[in-house]
Design a protein around this motif. Structure first.
Motif, PDB file in Angstrom:
ATOM      1  N   GLY A 110       0.831  -1.191   0.000  1.00  0.00           N
ATOM      2  CA  GLY A 110       0.000   0.000   0.000  1.00  0.00           C
ATOM      3  C   GLY A 110       0.867   1.244   0.000  1.00  0.00           C
ATOM      4  O   GLY A 110       2.088   1.167   0.156  1.00  0.00           O
ATOM      5  N   THR A 111       0.271   2.392  -0.197  1.00  0.00           N
ATOM      6  CA  THR A 111       0.984   3.659  -0.043  1.00  0.00           C
ATOM      7  C   THR A 111       0.439   4.373   1.187  1.00  0.00           C
ATOM      8  O   THR A 111      -0.664   4.085   1.656  1.00  0.00           O
ATOM      9  N   LEU A 112       1.208   5.314   1.711  1.00  0.00           N
ATOM     10  CA  LEU A 112       0.737   6.068   2.868  1.00  0.00           C
ATOM     11  C   LEU A 112      -0.584   6.765   2.557  1.00  0.00           C
ATOM     12  O   LEU A 112      -1.502   6.775   3.383  1.00  0.00           O
ATOM     13  N   GLU A 113      -0.696   7.319   1.360  1.00  0.00           N
ATOM     14  CA  GLU A 113      -1.931   8.000   0.973  1.00  0.00           C
ATOM     15  C   GLU A 113      -3.099   7.026   0.897  1.00  0.00           C
ATOM     16  O   GLU A 113      -4.197   7.309   1.398  1.00  0.00           O
ATOM     17  N   GLY A 114      -2.869   5.873   0.282  1.00  0.00           N
ATOM     18  CA  GLY A 114      -3.941   4.900   0.138  1.00  0.00           C
ATOM     19  C   GLY A 114      -4.387   4.318   1.464  1.00  0.00           C
ATOM     20  O   GLY A 114      -5.583   4.164   1.717  1.00  0.00           O
ATOM     21  N   LEU A 115      -3.429   3.994   2.336  1.00  0.00           N
ATOM     22  CA  LEU A 115      -3.766   3.430   3.640  1.00  0.00           C
ATOM     23  C   LEU A 115      -4.481   4.457   4.512  1.00  0.00           C
ATOM     24  O   LEU A 115      -5.450   4.131   5.208  1.00  0.00           O
ATOM     25  N   ALA A 116      -4.018   5.710   4.470  1.00  0.00           N
ATOM     26  CA  ALA A 116      -4.672   6.762   5.243  1.00  0.00           C
ATOM     27  C   ALA A 116      -6.096   6.978   4.745  1.00  0.00           C
ATOM     28  O   ALA A 116      -7.026   7.165   5.547  1.00  0.00           O
ATOM     29  N   GLY A 117      -6.282   6.931   3.431  1.00  0.00           N
ATOM     30  CA  GLY A 117      -7.621   7.096   2.877  1.00  0.00           C
ATOM     31  C   GLY A 117      -8.556   5.989   3.300  1.00  0.00           C
ATOM     32  O   GLY A 117      -9.729   6.228   3.615  1.00  0.00           O
ATOM     33  N   MET A 118      -8.060   4.766   3.341  1.00  0.00           N
ATOM     34  CA  MET A 118      -8.871   3.618   3.752  1.00  0.00           C
ATOM     35  C   MET A 118      -9.324   3.777   5.204  1.00  0.00           C
ATOM     36  O   MET A 118     -10.497   3.549   5.537  1.00  0.00           O
ATOM     37  N   ILE A 119      -8.410   4.208   6.075  1.00  0.00           N
ATOM     38  CA  ILE A 119      -8.737   4.400   7.485  1.00  0.00           C
ATOM     39  C   ILE A 119      -9.686   5.584   7.664  1.00  0.00           C
ATOM     40  O   ILE A 119     -10.646   5.524   8.455  1.00  0.00           O
ATOM     41  N   ASP A 120      -9.445   6.665   6.926  1.00  0.00           N
ATOM     42  CA  ASP A 120     -10.315   7.843   7.026  1.00  0.00           C
ATOM     43  C   ASP A 120     -11.744   7.513   6.617  1.00  0.00           C
ATOM     44  O   ASP A 120     -12.707   7.933   7.274  1.00  0.00           O
ATOM     45  N   ARG A 121     -11.893   6.764   5.529  1.00  0.00           N
ATOM     46  CA  ARG A 121     -13.239   6.405   5.074  1.00  0.00           C
ATOM     47  C   ARG A 121     -13.976   5.621   6.154  1.00  0.00           C
ATOM     48  O   ARG A 121     -15.166   5.858   6.418  1.00  0.00           O
ATOM     49  N   ALA A 122     -13.273   4.679   6.773  1.00  0.00           N
ATOM     50  CA  ALA A 122     -13.886   3.880   7.830  1.00  0.00           C
ATOM     51  C   ALA A 122     -14.315   4.761   8.997  1.00  0.00           C
ATOM     52  O   ALA A 122     -15.424   4.616   9.526  1.00  0.00           O
TER      53      ALA A 122
END
Length: 309
Positions: free
Chosen positions: A204-216
């Motif tokens: 994953g990328t930092l941006e992608g992982l952060a986005g996944m957590i933010d959405r949740a």
């Protein structure tokens, strides 16, 4: 029972060319289903789920998202899904250009999201900017949507906070986050297949992982709520899921007031319901739920074409 036609291709959206795959009924099409896969996953890993639906008249359309599966052309692209806005725009563009206009135009359209894809689908269904599209979706199928980590893999809050800050500076920094195959399915053959699948790169990328957590967090906190046109939802989750939090998903579900909602807990099932022992029952449930909402469809092709967006 009718057969299945499989079609592979590509889909140009913005600056990327994404791999697509469809499972089409050889008999009458009763419904269309847009499939959004999960983290370190790809559209080719859902076993007989999509063929089983197509044999029952449900046309399935899917694509490997940015950074995943056969949409990756170089190691530097692994996990580079982009911010949430890009993720949603890709899904919307795929729906508008590759699914809605395809004949027969008048049949109901459904959206399916698994794991990370489930969180993305719920975010789409809760984004007012895309309400014109979501109001045209007949129903939403969620398989173990990511609304939080299971307790055994939940990261320390400081780790999450540090990652979010770093994502602003180096959004495309890649991190390898292996998901143990034995956490995904109880089927040993499936576990071996996952371990041998080079397309499941766990990057994953930092941006992608952060986005996944933010959405949740936005969904579970109520910052994001379902659009008014979202009425029909089938949510399925395994009680023994070791990847996504059953409790977070059930808590979110209990706060919803849906006209047509069904939550089903699959006792003892792990994260990939579609790859678990007893998966045929899950396939049956998904197909039944979709087809029950297609009873009023004219399968002779007399339905009027969908209006252009």
């Amino acid at each position: 029972m009718a057969g299945v036609k499989i079609v592979e291709g590509t889909f140009q959206v913005g600056d990327v060319n994404l791999f697509t795959k469809s499972w089409l009924p050889e008999g009458p099409t009763k419904a269309k289903l847009i499939m959004i896969h999960g983290f370190s996953d790809h559209i080719g890993r859902y076993y007989d789920l999509f063929p089983s639906l197509a044999r029952r008249g449900v046309a399935v359309y899917g694509f490997d998202q940015r950074g995943w599966g056969r949409s990756v052309r170089a190691p530097s692209e692994r996990g580079r899904s982009g911010p949430t806005a890009t993720v949603l725009k890709d899904i919307v563009a795929f729906a508008r250009t590759k699914v809605l206009p395809v004949e027969p135009a008048g049949v109901p359209v459904f959206v399916y999201g698994h794991s990370m894809g489930g969180g993305e689908v719920l975010t789409l269904a809760s984004t007012r900017e895309h309400a014109d599209l979501t109001s045209r979706i007949r129903g939403w199928v969620l398989e173990a949507p990511f609304l939080g980590f299971a307790p055994s893999v939940r990261p320390y809050w400081l780790t999450v906070a540090s990652g979010r800050l770093a994502a602003r500076v180096v959004p495309n920094l890649q991190l390898v986050k292996p998901v143990p195959p034995e956490h995904l399915s109880r089927d040993v053959a499936v576990q071996k297949s996952i371990a041998a699948d080079a397309l499941m790169h766990n990057t994953g990328t930092l941006e992608g992982l952060a986005g996944m957590i933010d959405r949740a967090e936005f969904l579970t906190s109520g910052k994001l709520t379902l659009n008014p046109g979202v009425r029909s939802v089938f949510l399925a989750h395994g009680t023994a899921d070791m990847v996504t939090s059953f409790e977070s998903v059930k808590g979110w579900w209990d706060r919803q007031k849906l006209e047509d909602g069904r939550f089903k807990a699959y006792e003892g099932f792990y994260h990939q319901l579609h790859a678990e022992p007893g998966k045929e029952g899950f396939y049956q449930d998904v197909g039944d739920w979709i087809l029950e909402r297609c009873d009023d469809v004219d399968l002779k092709g007399s339905a009027p074409p969908e209006p252009k967006l």
